[in-house]
Design a protein around this motif. Structure first.
Motif, mmCIF file in Angstrom:
data_model
loop_
_atom_site.group_PDB
_atom_site.id
_atom_site.type_symbol
_atom_site.label_atom_id
_atom_site.label_comp_id
_atom_site.label_asym_id
_atom_site.label_seq_id
_atom_site.Cartn_x
_atom_site.Cartn_y
_atom_site.Cartn_z
ATOM 1 N N LEU A 1 0.852 -1.095 -0.053
ATOM 2 C CA LEU A 1 0.143 -0.012 0.142
ATOM 3 C C LEU A 1 0.850 1.239 -0.084
ATOM 4 O O LEU A 1 0.617 2.180 -0.920
ATOM 5 C CB LEU A 1 -0.907 -0.009 1.352
ATOM 6 C CG LEU A 1 -1.669 1.059 1.528
ATOM 7 C CD1 LEU A 1 -2.828 1.672 0.437
ATOM 8 C CD2 LEU A 1 -2.600 0.959 2.547
ATOM 9 N N ARG A 2 1.737 1.270 0.903
ATOM 10 C CA ARG A 2 2.444 2.481 1.063
ATOM 11 C C ARG A 2 3.416 2.805 -0.231
ATOM 12 O O ARG A 2 3.458 3.887 -0.756
ATOM 13 C CB ARG A 2 3.604 2.415 2.037
ATOM 14 C CG ARG A 2 4.618 3.678 2.378
ATOM 15 C CD ARG A 2 5.401 3.255 3.581
ATOM 16 N NE ARG A 2 4.616 3.527 4.653
ATOM 17 C CZ ARG A 2 4.115 4.701 5.417
ATOM 18 N NH1 ARG A 2 4.335 5.751 4.802
ATOM 19 N NH2 ARG A 2 3.646 4.443 6.309
ATOM 20 N N ASP A 3 3.977 1.964 -0.904
ATOM 21 C CA ASP A 3 4.515 1.899 -2.252
ATOM 22 C C ASP A 3 3.625 2.444 -3.416
ATOM 23 O O ASP A 3 3.981 3.573 -4.138
ATOM 24 C CB ASP A 3 5.365 0.722 -2.774
ATOM 25 C CG ASP A 3 6.459 0.388 -2.024
ATOM 26 O OD1 ASP A 3 6.892 1.338 -0.931
ATOM 27 O OD2 ASP A 3 6.916 -0.622 -1.982
ATOM 28 N N ASP B 1 -7.016 -5.020 1.054
ATOM 29 C CA ASP B 1 -8.119 -4.991 2.024
ATOM 30 C C ASP B 1 -8.386 -3.374 2.668
ATOM 31 O O ASP B 1 -8.220 -3.290 3.630
ATOM 32 C CB ASP B 1 -8.006 -6.023 3.124
ATOM 33 C CG ASP B 1 -7.997 -7.412 2.578
ATOM 34 O OD1 ASP B 1 -8.748 -7.710 1.711
ATOM 35 O OD2 ASP B 1 -7.276 -8.313 3.162
ATOM 36 N N VAL B 2 -8.943 -2.632 1.785
ATOM 37 C CA VAL B 2 -9.263 -1.396 1.962
ATOM 38 C C VAL B 2 -10.532 -1.062 1.778
ATOM 39 O O VAL B 2 -10.956 -1.633 0.570
ATOM 40 C CB VAL B 2 -8.042 -0.445 1.459
ATOM 41 C CG1 VAL B 2 -6.638 -0.605 1.953
ATOM 42 C CG2 VAL B 2 -7.948 -0.250 -0.051
ATOM 43 N N LEU C 1 -6.130 4.541 4.865
ATOM 44 C CA LEU C 1 -6.486 3.416 4.231
ATOM 45 C C LEU C 1 -6.337 2.064 5.072
ATOM 46 O O LEU C 1 -7.181 1.268 5.137
ATOM 47 C CB LEU C 1 -5.907 3.446 2.789
ATOM 48 C CG LEU C 1 -6.338 4.434 1.872
ATOM 49 C CD1 LEU C 1 -5.448 4.337 0.319
ATOM 50 C CD2 LEU C 1 -7.976 4.718 1.606
ATOM 51 N N GLU C 2 -5.337 2.112 5.844
ATOM 52 C CA GLU C 2 -4.872 0.951 6.572
ATOM 53 C C GLU C 2 -5.926 0.977 7.568
ATOM 54 O O GLU C 2 -6.384 -0.380 7.856
ATOM 55 C CB GLU C 2 -3.433 1.012 7.150
ATOM 56 C CG GLU C 2 -2.153 0.721 6.373
ATOM 57 C CD GLU C 2 -0.842 0.726 6.774
ATOM 58 O OE1 GLU C 2 -0.090 0.178 6.521
ATOM 59 O OE2 GLU C 2 -0.794 1.498 7.768
ATOM 60 N N HIS C 3 -6.294 1.747 8.272
ATOM 61 C CA HIS C 3 -7.355 1.757 9.180
ATOM 62 C C HIS C 3 -8.462 1.233 8.889
ATOM 63 O O HIS C 3 -9.292 0.940 9.575
ATOM 64 C CB HIS C 3 -7.404 3.335 9.938
ATOM 65 C CG HIS C 3 -8.414 3.228 10.847
ATOM 66 N ND1 HIS C 3 -8.045 2.830 12.204
ATOM 67 C CD2 HIS C 3 -9.560 3.879 11.171
ATOM 68 C CE1 HIS C 3 -8.933 2.896 13.198
ATOM 69 N NE2 HIS C 3 -10.118 3.663 12.698
ATOM 70 N N SER C 4 -8.905 1.162 7.492
ATOM 71 C CA SER C 4 -10.015 0.883 7.075
ATOM 72 C C SER C 4 -9.975 -0.664 6.611
ATOM 73 O O SER C 4 -10.990 -1.382 6.299
ATOM 74 C CB SER C 4 -10.369 1.348 5.835
ATOM 75 O OG SER C 4 -9.636 1.187 4.772
#
Length: 209
Positions: A89-91, A156-157, A203-206
């Motif tokens: 995700l970060r990339d 998984d977002v 996005l990670e929190h979702s």
């Protein structure tokens, strides 16, 4: 070789060359940032043509500006989304932020910004006066949103959060790019990194636990 001009007329190779010259002249003029460049008459004069010649090719100013937007979209090609769907995700977020940042200083991007600044702000008014131009701008927004959903579809977002990010990211990047153009005491590398971190955290929190 023939192609279609305004009104469905077939144009020959010479007519296509004239059309290309007009489009390139329009992009160059708009890229100067001069609000006065948003004039079909001015574009015609810059290439030694008449307003009648512009109307023959594009029908009216709306036809010219929509053609300019279509041309820049064709040159841009695929939207700046990470092609490697195996990337974390970060990339993906960082690459998208950096690509937008670089792209906003390109000639085509400057031309688009000048044109948008001169067009009516009210959407209904824009659609009434420049229906074809409005349709081109609308299609850009739809394509961008779809590209963002596709870029993160295998992660998984929450798609709703991806839509929100897609909605604010272009404007946020224009703000950072403007800071570079105006001159700033802010470290723009830090600004882009901070924006990336914020988007990743959102996005990670979702993601489901």
């Amino acid at each position: 070789m023939t192609d279609t001009a305004a009104g469905g007329r077939k144009v020959n190779r010479r007519g296509l060359a004239t059309r290309e010259s007009m489009l390139e002249a329009a992009v160059r003029a708009l890229a100067t940032g001069d609000p006065g460049a948003v004039s079909a008459n001015r574009i015609a004069k810059e290439i030694g043509a008449t307003w009648g010649a512009v109307k023959y090719q594009f029908h009216d100013a709306d036809g010219l500006w929509s053609a300019v937007l279509r041309r820049t979209a064709e040159r841009r090609g695929a939207l700046p989304i990470v092609a490697d769907t195996g990337a974390p995700l970060r990339d993906r977020v960082a690459a998208t932020v950096e690509t937008l940042f670089r792209g906003l200083t390109a000639t085509d991007s400057r031309a688009i910004e000048t044109l948008r600044t001169a067009l009516p702000r009210d959407r209904a008014e824009l659609e009434r006066l420049y229906p074809h131009t409005a349709a081109e701008l609308s299609s850009w927004g739809e394509s961008w949103g779809e590209a963002c959903q596709k870029a993160f579809a295998d992660l998984d977002v929450d798609p709703a959060r991806v839509r929100e990010v897609a909605a604010f990211l272009p404007g946020a990047m224009r703000g950072i790019a403007s800071e570079r153009q105006l001159g700033t005491y802010t470290d723009l590398d830090v600004a882009r990194r901070g924006l990336t971190n914020a988007i990743v955290a959102y996005l990670e929190h979702s993601r489901p636990d």
